[in-house]
Design a protein around this motif. Structure first.
Motif, PDB file in Angstrom:
ATOM      1  N   LYS A 263      -6.531  31.027  13.492  1.00  0.00           N
ATOM      2  CA  LYS A 263      -7.283  30.247  12.517  1.00  0.00           C
ATOM      3  C   LYS A 263      -6.476  29.036  12.067  1.00  0.00           C
ATOM      4  O   LYS A 263      -5.305  29.135  11.728  1.00  0.00           O
ATOM      5  CB  LYS A 263      -7.642  31.114  11.302  1.00  0.00           C
ATOM      6  CG  LYS A 263      -8.573  30.423  10.323  1.00  0.00           C
ATOM      7  CD  LYS A 263      -9.016  31.363   9.212  1.00  0.00           C
ATOM      8  CE  LYS A 263     -10.011  30.675   8.281  1.00  0.00           C
ATOM      9  NZ  LYS A 263     -10.488  31.583   7.203  1.00  0.00           N
ATOM     10  N   GLU A 265      -5.870  25.699   9.470  1.00  0.00           N
ATOM     11  CA  GLU A 265      -6.052  25.323   8.070  1.00  0.00           C
ATOM     12  C   GLU A 265      -7.098  24.224   7.984  1.00  0.00           C
ATOM     13  O   GLU A 265      -7.013  23.211   8.687  1.00  0.00           O
ATOM     14  CB  GLU A 265      -4.729  24.841   7.473  1.00  0.00           C
ATOM     15  CG  GLU A 265      -3.677  25.936   7.327  1.00  0.00           C
ATOM     16  CD  GLU A 265      -4.085  26.974   6.290  1.00  0.00           C
ATOM     17  OE1 GLU A 265      -4.782  26.597   5.319  1.00  0.00           O
ATOM     18  OE2 GLU A 265      -3.721  28.152   6.463  1.00  0.00           O
ATOM     19  N   ASN A 267      -9.921  22.037   5.166  1.00  0.00           N
ATOM     20  CA  ASN A 267     -10.339  21.741   3.795  1.00  0.00           C
ATOM     21  C   ASN A 267     -11.773  21.236   3.838  1.00  0.00           C
ATOM     22  O   ASN A 267     -12.028  20.109   4.263  1.00  0.00           O
ATOM     23  CB  ASN A 267      -9.422  20.697   3.165  1.00  0.00           C
ATOM     24  CG  ASN A 267      -9.730  20.476   1.689  1.00  0.00           C
ATOM     25  OD1 ASN A 267     -10.784  20.878   1.190  1.00  0.00           O
ATOM     26  ND2 ASN A 267      -8.814  19.840   0.987  1.00  0.00           N
ATOM     27  N   ASP A 269     -13.897  21.188   1.124  1.00  0.00           N
ATOM     28  CA  ASP A 269     -14.382  21.012  -0.248  1.00  0.00           C
ATOM     29  C   ASP A 269     -15.472  19.953  -0.331  1.00  0.00           C
ATOM     30  O   ASP A 269     -16.422  20.082  -1.115  1.00  0.00           O
ATOM     31  CB  ASP A 269     -13.228  20.627  -1.175  1.00  0.00           C
ATOM     32  CG  ASP A 269     -12.232  21.757  -1.359  1.00  0.00           C
ATOM     33  OD1 ASP A 269     -12.585  22.908  -1.018  1.00  0.00           O
ATOM     34  OD2 ASP A 269     -11.111  21.495  -1.830  1.00  0.00           O
ATOM     35  N   ASN A 275     -20.612  29.444   1.000  1.00  0.00           N
ATOM     36  CA  ASN A 275     -19.635  30.504   1.277  1.00  0.00           C
ATOM     37  C   ASN A 275     -18.446  29.915   2.040  1.00  0.00           C
ATOM     38  O   ASN A 275     -18.281  30.155   3.243  1.00  0.00           O
ATOM     39  CB  ASN A 275     -20.295  31.624   2.084  1.00  0.00           C
ATOM     40  CG  ASN A 275     -19.460  32.895   2.106  1.00  0.00           C
ATOM     41  OD1 ASN A 275     -18.264  32.859   1.796  1.00  0.00           O
ATOM     42  ND2 ASN A 275     -20.066  34.009   2.458  1.00  0.00           N
ATOM     43  N   PRO A 276     -17.607  29.152   1.351  1.00  0.00           N
ATOM     44  CA  PRO A 276     -16.484  28.502   2.045  1.00  0.00           C
ATOM     45  C   PRO A 276     -15.455  29.487   2.585  1.00  0.00           C
ATOM     46  O   PRO A 276     -14.761  29.185   3.556  1.00  0.00           O
ATOM     47  CB  PRO A 276     -15.882  27.605   0.955  1.00  0.00           C
ATOM     48  CG  PRO A 276     -16.290  28.232  -0.343  1.00  0.00           C
ATOM     49  CD  PRO A 276     -17.644  28.825  -0.079  1.00  0.00           C
ATOM     50  N   GLU A 277     -15.364  30.675   1.957  1.00  0.00           N
ATOM     51  CA  GLU A 277     -14.382  31.663   2.437  1.00  0.00           C
ATOM     52  C   GLU A 277     -14.705  32.143   3.846  1.00  0.00           C
ATOM     53  O   GLU A 277     -13.815  32.561   4.588  1.00  0.00           O
ATOM     54  CB  GLU A 277     -14.339  32.872   1.486  1.00  0.00           C
ATOM     55  CG  GLU A 277     -13.785  32.571   0.099  1.00  0.00           C
ATOM     56  CD  GLU A 277     -14.832  31.952  -0.816  1.00  0.00           C
ATOM     57  OE1 GLU A 277     -16.025  31.922  -0.428  1.00  0.00           O
ATOM     58  OE2 GLU A 277     -14.463  31.481  -1.907  1.00  0.00           O
ATOM     59  N   ALA A 278     -15.986  32.094   4.213  1.00  0.00           N
ATOM     60  CA  ALA A 278     -16.392  32.570   5.534  1.00  0.00           C
ATOM     61  C   ALA A 278     -16.184  31.519   6.615  1.00  0.00           C
ATOM     62  O   ALA A 278     -16.164  31.849   7.806  1.00  0.00           O
ATOM     63  CB  ALA A 278     -17.861  32.991   5.515  1.00  0.00           C
ATOM     64  N   GLY A 280     -14.462  29.000   9.139  1.00  0.00           N
ATOM     65  CA  GLY A 280     -13.180  28.979   9.818  1.00  0.00           C
ATOM     66  C   GLY A 280     -13.254  28.274  11.156  1.00  0.00           C
ATOM     67  O   GLY A 280     -14.287  28.304  11.835  1.00  0.00           O
ATOM     68  N   SER A 301     -22.739  39.149   8.451  1.00  0.00           N
ATOM     69  CA  SER A 301     -21.607  40.081   8.532  1.00  0.00           C
ATOM     70  C   SER A 301     -21.509  40.827   9.859  1.00  0.00           C
ATOM     71  O   SER A 301     -20.509  41.497  10.116  1.00  0.00           O
ATOM     72  CB  SER A 301     -21.686  41.099   7.384  1.00  0.00           C
ATOM     73  OG  SER A 301     -22.930  41.775   7.392  1.00  0.00           O
ATOM     74  N   ASN A 305     -15.860  37.445  11.005  1.00  0.00           N
ATOM     75  CA  ASN A 305     -14.520  38.028  11.187  1.00  0.00           C
ATOM     76  C   ASN A 305     -14.366  38.790  12.501  1.00  0.00           C
ATOM     77  O   ASN A 305     -13.386  39.525  12.681  1.00  0.00           O
ATOM     78  CB  ASN A 305     -14.150  38.958  10.022  1.00  0.00           C
ATOM     79  CG  ASN A 305     -14.130  38.246   8.689  1.00  0.00           C
ATOM     80  OD1 ASN A 305     -13.688  37.108   8.602  1.00  0.00           O
ATOM     81  ND2 ASN A 305     -14.631  38.899   7.651  1.00  0.00           N
ATOM     82  N   HIS A 321     -21.032  30.835   7.759  1.00  0.00           N
ATOM     83  CA  HIS A 321     -21.892  31.889   7.230  1.00  0.00           C
ATOM     84  C   HIS A 321     -23.340  31.415   7.190  1.00  0.00           C
ATOM     85  O   HIS A 321     -23.626  30.231   6.994  1.00  0.00           O
ATOM     86  CB  HIS A 321     -21.443  32.295   5.824  1.00  0.00           C
ATOM     87  CG  HIS A 321     -22.058  33.575   5.360  1.00  0.00           C
ATOM     88  ND1 HIS A 321     -23.305  33.631   4.778  1.00  0.00           N
ATOM     89  CD2 HIS A 321     -21.614  34.862   5.410  1.00  0.00           C
ATOM     90  CE1 HIS A 321     -23.601  34.883   4.475  1.00  0.00           C
ATOM     91  NE2 HIS A 321     -22.588  35.656   4.856  1.00  0.00           N
TER      92      HIS A 321
END
Length: 365
Positions: A263, A265, A267, A269, A275-278, A280, A301, A305, A321
């Motif tokens: 993965k 890094e 950004n 924003d 759902n920014p956490e999902a 990648g 889901s 991941n 997501h």
């Protein structure tokens, strides 16, 4: 008699004092059983104070996890009551939510919504073709669709289409490129189960995921993964569910992909993703992968991941997501994938894609 009353009151007081003193009063405490943070002490005196203080006491009482475990295991053993689930045949667990049961009974049909959704997918595929991006719609099944014979006999099924049937029919009518995983599972019943017996029955097993993803890879004329050569296989006994204290001792076969994407890094924003956490961006670590196609996956889901199950077929995988489907055109322009896979499970339809949204949806770049 008065002496006994004093002793009785003393015992009750000691028990109450024990549970108060042994309580967990730390801030920001997460409960593994409930899969949520425990209630905090109310900060102001308002109309919600009574409820908030009640929630706080219930969440913070001493030995809470032990008491929940004893209570739920007792109900499971004596009355066969499992939290947020129901028992089918042969010890199989199934969901017991209203929408879940309505879909199994074929009571959730909505031909109008199915038409809007199929048209939405058709427009998205058309947009991808204009961008020279291959498109595949992937529809995944719930456990009851694959193993209806394991559902309780007390729950009847009506002889009519459910929402999944309607969507499949309309997707085919519009000529959208697709993979219906339920058809594959039903046509290729295996000795290995596509869903676990008791553990995490809301999602497919590792083996089911392999077969489902392989179906998409075959549709794209790419290399399906070998169960024996591309995974490290081992067995475990899962003692409990992720969010339950009930002992299940479910024997699982785990398939761990040998190739693991790295993965990067990022950004995001500025995009204001829901759902920014999902989100990648994952790079293939193999040096020879640079010339391989770039994949974008919009998923729930079932695949979130689990992008390593696509194997050594791509140089890069961008995962989004389903909540952020509205951002797809922007993300397609930003990352310029070669392939877009739109995946969702049959129970995650109307809630993820409201009628007002898909009815009037148009491409906005």
């Amino acid at each position: 008699m008065k002496k006994y009353n004093i002793v009785y009151i003393g015992i009750i007081g000691a028990v109450v004092l024990f549970f108060i003193l042994s309580g967990n009063y730390k801030r920001n405490v997460a409960s593994a059983i409930d899969n949520r943070y425990l209630a905090e002490f109310p900060q102001k005196l308002d109309e919600n104070f009574t409820k908030e203080i009640s929630d706080y006491v219930q969440d913070r009482i001493g030995c809470r996890d032990l008491l929940i475990s004893l209570y739920t295991n007792f109900n499971n053993r004596v009355f066969r009551i499992f939290p947020n689930h129901m028992y089918g045949k042969n010890g199989n667990l199934f969901g017991n939510g209203y929408n879940y049961i309505a879909s199994y009974q074929h009571l959730n049909g909505d031909d109008e919504w199915a038409e809007y959704f199929a048209d939405y997918i058709y427009k998205l595929e058309k947009y991808c073709k204009q961008k020279d991006v291959e498109f595949v719609y992937m529809l995944n099944p719930d456990k009851f669709t694959i193993y209806p014979e394991e559902m309780p006999d007390s729950i009847g099924v009506y002889n009519t289409e459910n929402l999944t049937d309607q969507i499949k029919r309309k997707i085919c009518d519009k000529g959208v490129r697709h993979v219906f995983v339920d058809d594959i599972f039903l046509n290729e019943k295996s000795d290995q189960s596509y869903f676990n017996k008791k553990y995490d029955v809301a999602h497919w097993s590792d083996y089911g995921r392999i077969i489902g993803v392989n179906a998409v890879l075959k549709e794209l004329s790419l290399s399906p993964l070998s169960v024996t050569n591309d995974f490290n296989m081992y067995e475990i006994v899962q003692k409990k569910q992720i969010v339950s204290a009930v002992t299940i001792n479910d024997k699982l076969t785990i398939y761990q992909p040998e190739l693991v994407y790295k993965k990067e890094e990022t950004n995001m924003d500025s995009l204001q993703l829901i759902n920014p956490e999902a989100f990648g961006v994952y790079k293939n670590p193999n040096a020879t992968s640079e010339k391989k196609p770039k994949l974008m996956v919009l998923c729930d889901s079932y695949l979130l991941n689990y992008i390593d199950y696509f194997g050594d077929n791509f140089s890069e995988i961008i995962c989004i997501h389903a909540y952020d489907a509205l951002k797809l055109p922007t993300l397609v322009n930003m990352y310029q994938p070669d392939i877009l896979v739109f995946e969702n499970v049959e129970r995650a339809m109307v809630d993820f894609y409201p009628k007002d949204y898909i009815q009037y949806w148009e491409i906005v770049e």
